[in-house]
Write a protein that holds these residues in place. Structure first.
Motif: not given
Length: 170
Positions: A19-24, A48-57
């Motif tokens: 947990g607590g991963l950076p967005r990159e 994230d299923r909608v935005t396809q961006t990392p969720r931080g974990f």
């Protein structure tokens, strides 16, 4: 009624939550970091299923349970950020059949999630039914806070791991 005990193998004890991963962070960078300690059988950064961006974990799964146990005792910095690591526990249940040399998780092995309950199920009826497999130290039918009616699921906690195993083998 559904008993959530997974595949009764070692998958849960080999799987580590990060947990607590950076967005990159990517699956590749996560795997590169945690692969230093041993062979990975799986690695994923949750998106994230909608935005396809990392969720931080994310999660890493080791080939050997002993590696996962060792890794969670260390501090980790992934992509420049200190992250939280712990043995992954399925959302709906805190269980796994672990080798006897891993006692720190033993209390979680006794607690079972029970889903698919009738909304009319009372705690007495619930306790009576699940006590067939052994002595219960806790038994809870979850209630809706607004209506105080059963929500259709609950948890039973047995005194002994063997009772939980018997239930899930039934």
């Amino acid at each position: 009624t559904r008993c959530a005990m997974g595949n009764r193998g070692y998958v849960e004890s080999r799987k580590v939550f990060v947990g607590g991963l950076p967005r990159e962070s990517t699956t590749e960078s996560l795997g590169a970091h945690f692969g230093q300690w041993g062979e990975l059988s799986d690695c994923v950064v949750m998106m994230d299923r909608v935005t396809q961006t990392p969720r931080g974990f994310g999660f890493v799964t080791y080939a050997e349970p002993s590696i996962a146990q060792r890794v969670v005792r260390l501090q980790h910095v992934v992509d420049g950020r200190q992250v939280e690591v712990k043995i992954a526990v399925p959302r709906a249940v805190e269980e796994a059949k672990l080798p006897p040399q891993l006692p720190p998780l033993a209390p979680a092995l006794r607690k079972i999630f029970v889903g698919g309950l009738s909304h009319d199920t009372g705690e007495d009826e619930f306790r009576e039914y699940f006590s067939r497999w052994g002595h219960l130290v806790d038994c809870v039918v979850m209630l809706d806070p607004a209506t105080r009616r059963p929500r259709g699921f609950g948890f039973v906690t047995y005194e002994h791991v063997q009772s939980a195993d018997l239930l899930c083998e039934a």
